[in-house]
Motif scaffolding. Structure first.
Motif, mmCIF file in Angstrom:
data_model
loop_
_atom_site.group_PDB
_atom_site.id
_atom_site.type_symbol
_atom_site.label_atom_id
_atom_site.label_comp_id
_atom_site.label_asym_id
_atom_site.label_seq_id
_atom_site.Cartn_x
_atom_site.Cartn_y
_atom_site.Cartn_z
ATOM 1 N N ASN A 27 0.832 -1.204 0.000
ATOM 2 C CA ASN A 27 0.000 0.000 0.000
ATOM 3 C C ASN A 27 0.866 1.254 0.000
ATOM 4 O O ASN A 27 1.738 1.424 0.861
ATOM 5 N N ILE A 28 0.589 2.162 -0.928
ATOM 6 C CA ILE A 28 1.441 3.345 -1.072
ATOM 7 C C ILE A 28 1.274 4.309 0.093
ATOM 8 O O ILE A 28 2.187 5.099 0.381
ATOM 9 N N HIS A 29 0.143 4.252 0.835
ATOM 10 C CA HIS A 29 0.012 5.184 1.960
ATOM 11 C C HIS A 29 1.013 4.869 3.076
ATOM 12 O O HIS A 29 1.172 5.671 3.998
ATOM 13 N N GLY A 30 1.718 3.743 2.971
ATOM 14 C CA GLY A 30 2.803 3.446 3.899
ATOM 15 C C GLY A 30 4.172 3.812 3.359
ATOM 16 O O GLY A 30 5.193 3.509 3.988
ATOM 17 N N MET A 31 4.212 4.511 2.214
ATOM 18 C CA MET A 31 5.480 4.815 1.538
ATOM 19 C C MET A 31 5.772 6.300 1.289
ATOM 20 O O MET A 31 6.863 6.615 0.816
ATOM 21 N N PRO A 32 4.850 7.233 1.548
ATOM 22 C CA PRO A 32 5.080 8.596 1.047
ATOM 23 C C PRO A 32 6.297 9.301 1.615
ATOM 24 O O PRO A 32 6.948 10.070 0.908
#
Length: 299
Positions: free
Chosen positions: A136-141
């Motif tokens: 999930n990209i919301h864990g990468m910003p």
């Protein structure tokens, strides 16, 4: 009169739980525009970035979910933020999941070359495709913004990194993956966990953060405020709640001290999910905290 430009970013592609795309509407429903105008600001609500969902997918090479759609949406948000900055207005972005910070920071750092970032969050958001347990990209910003991870995310805007690791301060962390812990140590990122907040108090931590940025010579500070930084008792309407978080009063004190410092030059409030909320309690709390950030006081 200071100008504030509101940008809604109804993004829910950075994670799996539906509903966070309605976050901007929930915050507007709690009268954010009227609240700011009553405090003497000129507010221009620019509406929402249009998030397409033509093709939702998992990238077969990296395991990242909805990579193409998030990149496209981040570029749209970047352009909106650039326009606000050119107009000498304060960009206030309403999320949406925390992946929106990739686009926000890409836009802000076109104008601020040594930006400080306060990441108010239960999580580090420092995962890369190699360390992410979910894709999930919301864990990468935050990782993407310091130049780590998938190139399509790190290179939005045509440059990387957006922020140097030494100019990042994470506040409220209490759920970090092993890869994130290793990265924090490797890069020397300043993190105030709930342990430090409990031990020395929020006022000391914000004062230390302000002094830290001043010593680093930053040319502005961006506040990226994830509502899951607060305890779910106060903010139930978030997608990834973690018990044992910041209290409402501690969060208000942090915003009040940041307002006094006059250091904050852009901000986003993210991860409000009205489907999981209780009568818009979390949306209203977001508006209350924005009020404190922009100078509201009890007396």
């Amino acid at each position: 009169m200071k100008k504030i430009s509101i940008i809604g970013m109804p993004m829910d592609l950075g994670q799996l739980r539906r509903g966070v795309d309605m976050g901007p509407s929930a915050i507007r429903y709690a009268d954010i525009v009227e609240r700011l105008e009553n405090n003497g600001f000129h507010v221009d609500d620019l509406g929402d970035v249009q998030i397409g969902r033509d093709r939702l997918e998992t990238d077969p090479q990296t395991g990242i979910r909805n990579l193409t759609a998030v990149v496209k949406s981040s570029e749209q948000l970047m352009a909106k933020v650039e326009g606000v900055m050119k107009a000498n207005s304060f960009p206030l972005i309403l999320g949406g999941d925390h992946s929106i910070a990739i686009g926000t920071l890409a836009g802000v750092t076109k104008f601020r070359k040594r930006l400080g970032v306060i990441w108010f969050d239960a999580h580090g958001d420092l995962n890369t495709p190699e360390t992410s347990p979910s894709g999930n990209i919301h864990g990468m910003p935050l990782a993407a913004s310091i130049g780590l991870g998938e190139k399509k995310l790190t290179d939005i805007g045509g440059f990387t990194p957006k922020v140097e690791p030494e100019n990042v301060v994470i506040i409220g962390a209490r759920s970090l993956d092993e890869g994130e812990k290793n990265l924090i140590k490797e890069k020397g990122i300043k993190v105030y966990t709930m342990h430090e907040i409990d031990r020395v108090g929020m006022s000391s931590i914000i004062e230390e953060t302000i002094a830290y940025f001043r010593n680093n010579g930053v040319d502005g500070v961006h506040l990226s405020f994830d509502l899951d930084g607060l305890d779910p008792l106060y903010a139930p309407g978030v997608g990834t709640p973690v018990a044992g978080g910041v209290t409402t009063r501690e969060a208000h004190l942090a915003m009040e001290l940041l307002a006094e410092s006059q250091m904050i030059t852009s901000a986003e409030f993210v991860e409000v999910n009205p489907i999981l909320d209780e009568r818009n309690k979390t949306g209203q709390l977001a508006v209350d905290l924005v009020g404190s950030l922009f100078g509201e006081r009890i007396l």
